[in-house]
Design a protein around this motif. Sequence first.
Motif, PDB file in Angstrom:
ATOM      1  N   SER A  58      41.392  33.546  34.305  1.00 12.61           N
ATOM      2  CA  SER A  58      40.080  34.203  34.216  1.00 12.61           C
ATOM      3  C   SER A  58      39.552  34.196  32.789  1.00 12.61           C
ATOM      4  O   SER A  58      38.338  34.137  32.564  1.00 12.61           O
ATOM      5  CB  SER A  58      40.179  35.646  34.717  1.00 12.61           C
ATOM      6  OG  SER A  58      40.520  35.675  36.091  1.00 12.61           O
ATOM      7  N   ALA A  59      40.489  34.232  31.833  1.00 11.34           N
ATOM      8  CA  ALA A  59      40.103  34.210  30.417  1.00 11.34           C
ATOM      9  C   ALA A  59      40.024  32.800  29.862  1.00 11.34           C
ATOM     10  O   ALA A  59      39.719  32.612  28.676  1.00 11.34           O
ATOM     11  CB  ALA A  59      41.107  35.031  29.600  1.00 11.34           C
ATOM     12  N   GLY A  60      40.315  31.800  30.694  1.00 10.18           N
ATOM     13  CA  GLY A  60      40.290  30.420  30.242  1.00 10.18           C
ATOM     14  C   GLY A  60      41.512  30.021  29.435  1.00 10.18           C
ATOM     15  O   GLY A  60      41.494  29.029  28.701  1.00 10.18           O
ATOM     16  N   ASP A  61      42.606  30.782  29.572  1.00 12.68           N
ATOM     17  CA  ASP A  61      43.833  30.499  28.819  1.00 12.68           C
ATOM     18  C   ASP A  61      44.800  29.646  29.642  1.00 12.68           C
ATOM     19  O   ASP A  61      44.742  29.611  30.874  1.00 12.68           O
ATOM     20  CB  ASP A  61      44.524  31.810  28.427  1.00 12.68           C
ATOM     21  CG  ASP A  61      43.688  32.645  27.473  1.00 12.68           C
ATOM     22  OD1 ASP A  61      42.949  32.045  26.671  1.00 12.68           O
ATOM     23  OD2 ASP A  61      43.757  33.886  27.542  1.00 12.68           O
ATOM     24  N   GLY A  62      45.712  28.997  28.943  1.00 17.93           N
ATOM     25  CA  GLY A  62      46.678  28.137  29.603  1.00 17.93           C
ATOM     26  C   GLY A  62      47.690  28.905  30.436  1.00 17.93           C
ATOM     27  O   GLY A  62      48.017  30.058  30.149  1.00 17.93           O
ATOM     28  N   VAL A  63      48.230  28.235  31.473  1.00 18.40           N
ATOM     29  CA  VAL A  63      49.177  28.881  32.392  1.00 18.40           C
ATOM     30  C   VAL A  63      50.376  27.993  32.684  1.00 18.40           C
ATOM     31  O   VAL A  63      51.030  28.156  33.707  1.00 18.40           O
ATOM     32  CB  VAL A  63      48.491  29.260  33.726  1.00 18.40           C
ATOM     33  CG1 VAL A  63      47.567  30.439  33.560  1.00 18.40           C
ATOM     34  CG2 VAL A  63      47.755  28.059  34.320  1.00 18.40           C
ATOM     35  N   MET A  64      50.705  27.059  31.806  1.00 12.12           N
ATOM     36  CA  MET A  64      51.792  26.142  32.103  1.00 12.12           C
ATOM     37  C   MET A  64      53.115  26.877  32.316  1.00 12.12           C
ATOM     38  O   MET A  64      53.884  26.545  33.229  1.00 12.12           O
ATOM     39  CB  MET A  64      51.944  25.109  30.996  1.00 12.12           C
ATOM     40  CG  MET A  64      52.938  23.987  31.321  1.00 12.12           C
ATOM     41  SD  MET A  64      52.427  22.982  32.750  1.00 12.12           S
ATOM     42  CE  MET A  64      51.107  22.009  31.987  1.00 12.12           C
ATOM     43  N   GLY A  65      53.401  27.873  31.482  1.00 16.20           N
ATOM     44  CA  GLY A  65      54.662  28.603  31.625  1.00 16.20           C
ATOM     45  C   GLY A  65      54.730  29.376  32.923  1.00 16.20           C
ATOM     46  O   GLY A  65      55.737  29.337  33.648  1.00 16.20           O
ATOM     47  N   LEU A  66      53.676  30.111  33.249  1.00 20.14           N
ATOM     48  CA  LEU A  66      53.653  30.882  34.487  1.00 20.14           C
ATOM     49  C   LEU A  66      53.619  29.967  35.709  1.00 20.14           C
ATOM     50  O   LEU A  66      54.210  30.290  36.753  1.00 20.14           O
ATOM     51  CB  LEU A  66      52.457  31.833  34.487  1.00 20.14           C
ATOM     52  CG  LEU A  66      52.562  32.980  33.482  1.00 20.14           C
ATOM     53  CD1 LEU A  66      51.221  33.666  33.284  1.00 20.14           C
ATOM     54  CD2 LEU A  66      53.615  33.990  33.929  1.00 20.14           C
ATOM     55  N   ALA A  67      52.948  28.830  35.591  1.00 24.38           N
ATOM     56  CA  ALA A  67      52.969  27.864  36.684  1.00 24.38           C
ATOM     57  C   ALA A  67      54.376  27.316  36.889  1.00 24.38           C
ATOM     58  O   ALA A  67      54.813  27.088  38.028  1.00 24.38           O
ATOM     59  CB  ALA A  67      51.994  26.718  36.402  1.00 24.38           C
ATOM     60  N   LEU A  68      55.114  27.137  35.792  1.00 22.30           N
ATOM     61  CA  LEU A  68      56.495  26.665  35.909  1.00 22.30           C
ATOM     62  C   LEU A  68      57.369  27.732  36.561  1.00 22.30           C
ATOM     63  O   LEU A  68      58.247  27.408  37.365  1.00 22.30           O
ATOM     64  CB  LEU A  68      57.036  26.284  34.540  1.00 22.30           C
ATOM     65  CG  LEU A  68      58.480  25.750  34.495  1.00 22.30           C
ATOM     66  CD1 LEU A  68      58.698  24.615  35.489  1.00 22.30           C
ATOM     67  CD2 LEU A  68      58.836  25.294  33.077  1.00 22.30           C
ATOM     68  N   VAL A  69      57.141  29.003  36.253  1.00 12.38           N
ATOM     69  CA  VAL A  69      57.870  30.073  36.939  1.00 12.38           C
ATOM     70  C   VAL A  69      57.637  29.977  38.441  1.00 12.38           C
ATOM     71  O   VAL A  69      58.582  30.063  39.243  1.00 12.38           O
ATOM     72  CB  VAL A  69      57.426  31.461  36.414  1.00 12.38           C
ATOM     73  CG1 VAL A  69      58.054  32.568  37.260  1.00 12.38           C
ATOM     74  CG2 VAL A  69      57.795  31.637  34.953  1.00 12.38           C
ATOM     75  N   SER A  70      56.402  29.783  38.829  1.00 10.11           N
ATOM     76  CA  SER A  70      56.068  29.687  40.251  1.00 10.11           C
ATOM     77  C   SER A  70      56.672  28.436  40.884  1.00 10.11           C
ATOM     78  O   SER A  70      57.163  28.462  42.023  1.00 10.11           O
ATOM     79  CB  SER A  70      54.545  29.688  40.422  1.00 10.11           C
ATOM     80  OG  SER A  70      54.186  30.061  41.727  1.00 10.11           O
TER      81      SER A  70
END
Length: 491
Positions: free
Chosen positions: A394-406
């Motif tokens: 929502s803030a336009g920030d990266g999510v690679m780490g959280l996507a890897l958790v998922s």
Amino acid sequence: MTTKLSLASLPAITTAAKPTYSRADLSPGIVHFGVGNFHRAHQAVYLDALFNSGEGHDWAIIGAGTRASDAAMRDALSAQDWLTSVVEQEADSSKAHVTAVMLDYLEPGDSQAVIAALTDPAIRIVSLTITEGGYYIDPASQKFDPTHPDIAYDAANFAAPKTAFGLILAGLVKRREAGIAPFTIMSCDNIPGNGHVTQNAIAGLANLIDPALAEWVHTAVAFPNGMVDRITPATSDREKAILAEQYGIEDAWPVFCENFKQWVLEDHFPSGRPALEKVGVQFVADVAPYEHMKIRILNGGHATIAYPAGLLDIHFVHEAMEHPLVSAFLKKVESEEIIPIVPPVPDTDLNDYFALCEQRFANPKIGDTIRRLALDGSNRQPKFIIPSALDRVSAGDGVMGLALVSALWCRYCYGTTESGAVIEPNDPNWDRLTAQARKARDNPAAWLEMGDIYGALAGDPAFVAAFTHCLTALWANGTTATLEAYLADRL
């Protein structure tokens, strides 16, 4: 030589601290649903400390349960007069004490006995530790699901309900009919806004019976929010053996935990409460900042290490923290993606809080297992991981780490570790998760089709792209190589 725990044998126990209060001097003030390990290491320990100080003796606990599995706990505790051995362990210390705050544990399934206890004017608080999955919350919306079969049953059979919420509501109705003030309902589970969630569940059930009853619940009954924290693993033969060998105590279901404990509560108890502030409970006007910090950083941290460690056949949590890739993965995800979006907390440095979490996770004596952390991801991921990812996209920030958790969770639900060992079912929805994980091996988007879990995140292009990339890498290169690539910013 061991001493079997009981009231009669307490004088013979010299290796553990014992209650300084007499059970004969206690009277009930609380009915508690969910007499599990966490409750006995947390709420019961705070009450034990208060009783030992000479105060609050009219706030003892009557236990209650709604599941068939609760009967085993009741039988174990009944045989030892409802006493519990609590062993607090740190790397360089270990100490035991016996608590005696519970006076009875009502027979699971005996709805009339539970309702009768709830109607007793002496009961002024009803508390719950029924796990994150016990609140009938739709994972995607995080709202109460009135269509759940258990809730529908209670609405149709209100004279003999089966759920904790049905029983609590029936008790409230009986009290109202008798002119007795309602008790306060206090959730002790790891759920954002747990008081509001509990209120929505009970009022939601009431609405199916009578909308006017639902309105009364909203206006007349108190539901304080609270944040609870203490790492408390499941009890196994290991813990029983340690207690017997090191302390000479035979306890059918002891509790092992860390020294650290925290309880932050809104001070909203119209019918009275024990003076828990005298034994370390923080009473505040707004619990939200504390629970937000704890759920995102600590519970989110547990979820972050659970699945890579599980895939690498790591058994204990402290062993995961000793693994350089797993511990570095935790630090990078927390420092880059979780902590930056956690709002400020009064008198708390978030980085110091995370450092304390790392220290607690690394406790070599606690015996917490990776399997426990990995349990019930279908209920925990929507509370501990997905909200952080939603805030970031929502803030336009990266999510690679959280996507890897998922993606690691998806890979875990495939049902085998990197070594090929079978992962036994570890979620109420295991069959469904395994089926989706197997589809996702060749089509990562299949995992995100579970809209009831991922909600709006399932359609976010940035998260979908990151998740697809991570899951593809896990299957192509394995967990170790994928973690290495992420840590080197090459994923």
